[in-house]
Design a protein around this motif. Structure first.
Motif, PDB file in Angstrom:
ATOM      1  N   LEU A 181       0.844  -1.189   0.000  1.00 13.02           N
ATOM      2  CA  LEU A 181       0.000   0.000   0.000  1.00 13.02           C
ATOM      3  C   LEU A 181       0.879   1.239   0.000  1.00 13.02           C
ATOM      4  CD1 LEU A 181      -2.914   1.185   0.224  1.00 13.02           C
ATOM      5  CD2 LEU A 181      -2.509   1.323   2.692  1.00 13.02           C
ATOM      6  N   LEU A 182       0.719   2.050  -1.034  1.00 18.26           N
ATOM      7  CA  LEU A 182       1.364   3.361  -1.079  1.00 18.26           C
ATOM      8  C   LEU A 182       0.342   4.402  -0.653  1.00 18.26           C
ATOM      9  CD1 LEU A 182       3.670   5.328  -1.854  1.00 18.26           C
ATOM     10  CD2 LEU A 182       2.704   5.338  -4.179  1.00 18.26           C
ATOM     11  N   SER A 183       0.678   5.209   0.331  1.00 22.86           N
ATOM     12  CA  SER A 183      -0.244   6.232   0.805  1.00 22.86           C
ATOM     13  C   SER A 183       0.536   7.492   1.184  1.00 22.86           C
ATOM     14  CB  SER A 183      -1.047   5.733   2.019  1.00 22.86           C
ATOM     15  OG  SER A 183      -0.180   5.454   3.109  1.00 22.86           O
ATOM     16  N   GLY A 184      -0.185   8.567   1.394  1.00 23.22           N
ATOM     17  CA  GLY A 184       0.458   9.817   1.766  1.00 23.22           C
ATOM     18  C   GLY A 184      -0.514  10.974   1.641  1.00 23.22           C
ATOM     19  N   ARG A 185       0.033  12.187   1.631  1.00 19.72           N
ATOM     20  CA  ARG A 185      -0.787  13.387   1.538  1.00 19.72           C
ATOM     21  C   ARG A 185      -0.161  14.345   0.530  1.00 19.72           C
ATOM     22  NH1 ARG A 185      -0.209  15.988   7.078  1.00 19.72           N
ATOM     23  NH2 ARG A 185       1.965  15.531   6.498  1.00 19.72           N
ATOM     24  N   VAL A 186      -0.999  15.171  -0.057  1.00 19.54           N
ATOM     25  CA  VAL A 186      -0.511  16.301  -0.838  1.00 19.54           C
ATOM     26  C   VAL A 186      -0.331  17.449   0.154  1.00 19.54           C
ATOM     27  CG1 VAL A 186      -1.041  17.924  -2.681  1.00 19.54           C
ATOM     28  CG2 VAL A 186      -1.667  15.513  -2.923  1.00 19.54           C
ATOM     29  N   VAL A 187       0.883  17.979   0.245  1.00 14.83           N
ATOM     30  CA  VAL A 187       1.196  18.890   1.342  1.00 14.83           C
ATOM     31  C   VAL A 187       1.882  20.159   0.856  1.00 14.83           C
ATOM     32  CG1 VAL A 187       1.422  16.998   2.998  1.00 14.83           C
ATOM     33  CG2 VAL A 187       3.445  17.809   1.782  1.00 14.83           C
ATOM     34  N   TYR A 188       1.712  21.215   1.651  1.00 15.23           N
ATOM     35  CA  TYR A 188       2.533  22.413   1.539  1.00 15.23           C
ATOM     36  C   TYR A 188       3.120  22.678   2.918  1.00 15.23           C
ATOM     37  CZ  TYR A 188       4.089  27.205   1.449  1.00 15.23           C
ATOM     38  OH  TYR A 188       4.869  28.316   1.583  1.00 15.23           O
ATOM     39  N   ASP A 189       4.427  22.792   2.988  1.00 14.18           N
ATOM     40  CA  ASP A 189       5.122  23.025   4.254  1.00 14.18           C
ATOM     41  C   ASP A 189       4.706  21.981   5.303  1.00 14.18           C
ATOM     42  OD1 ASP A 189       6.903  24.318   5.930  1.00 14.18           O
ATOM     43  OD2 ASP A 189       5.445  25.800   6.619  1.00 14.18           O
TER      44      ASP A 189
END
Length: 226
Positions: A32-40
């Motif tokens: 499972l590849l997971s994560g978030r789209v983030v700024y700073d």
């Protein structure tokens, strides 16, 4: 005719059994590849499934893309096989400065990779609440992150569920940039509670910022209004 069928029936059954075993033994993605789209290092708020990323894996007969949709809280996930992938942010697909540089990802088991972006604007210090019994009021600040594009408008959306945005809503109010002379001052939007939500024990609301020439908007996280 019946004798011919009886002679070939065992072979046919054996063939079907072998095909069934192959289907049962087909390897399914276990990683499972997971994560978030983030700024700073902070997740950005988006329209539900309005933005997508792409994954590419080379070294196979077919070199094809895997579409990965991003949830409204900036999170994404994809079931994959272990291996090396290239993750791509699509041009013109998000409310941020285009960056099509690929991100090399090595997937092994459960792998977490955040995807950095540079929005043009962000919503800060937002407060959304009822104003009396018939109105909703949102107050928030707009922070410019990147130059190059102008502010077009800000919006307030309300809906029955926490999936609320420009597409999924029961009502909205928009303030154009021309009515926001000072971006350093807090912005207030007030709207009447739609008739479809007036009898609800609770509903949800969030605000957004639209950048001129950009299709998708940046959102605050949904707020439950009781």
């Amino acid at each position: 005719m019946n004798r011919i069928l009886s002679l070939y029936m065992p072979a046919l059954l054996l063939f079907m059994l072998m095909i069934g075993c192959k289907k049962d033994n087909f390897e399914k993605p276990a990683a499972l590849l997971s994560g978030r789209v983030v700024y700073d290092k902070e997740a950005v708020g988006l329209r539900s499934n309005g933005v997508q990323l792409e994954l590419w894996q080379s070294g196979f007969e077919l070199f094809s893309k895997i579409r990965v949709y991003v949830a409204q809280d900036g999170a994404y996930s994809a079931s994959l096989f272990d291996g090396d992938y290239k993750l791509v942010r699509l041009r013109g697909n998000g409310p941020w400065v285009d960056n099509t540089d690929t991100i090399d990802v090595k997937v092994q088991g459960n792998t977490v990779v955040d995807v950095p972006v540079q929005p043009y604007f962000l919503v800060r210090n937002n407060t959304i609440e009822k104003s009396g019994t018939t109105e909703v009021k949102a107050t928030f600040s707009i922070q410019r992150i990147a130059d190059g594009r102008a502010l077009e408008s800000v919006s307030l959306f309300v809906g029955r569920t926490n999936i609320v945005d420009a597409v999924n809503n029961q009502g909205s109010a928009v303030v154009s940039a021309g009515n926001i002379p000072d971006l350093t001052a807090p912005v207030t939007i007030t709207m009447n509670i739609p008739a479809g939500l007036a009898g609800q024990a609770a509903f949800y609301a969030r605000v957004s910022v639209r950048t001129a020439g950009v299709a998708e908007q940046i959102y605050s996280q949904p707020v439950k209004i009781e």
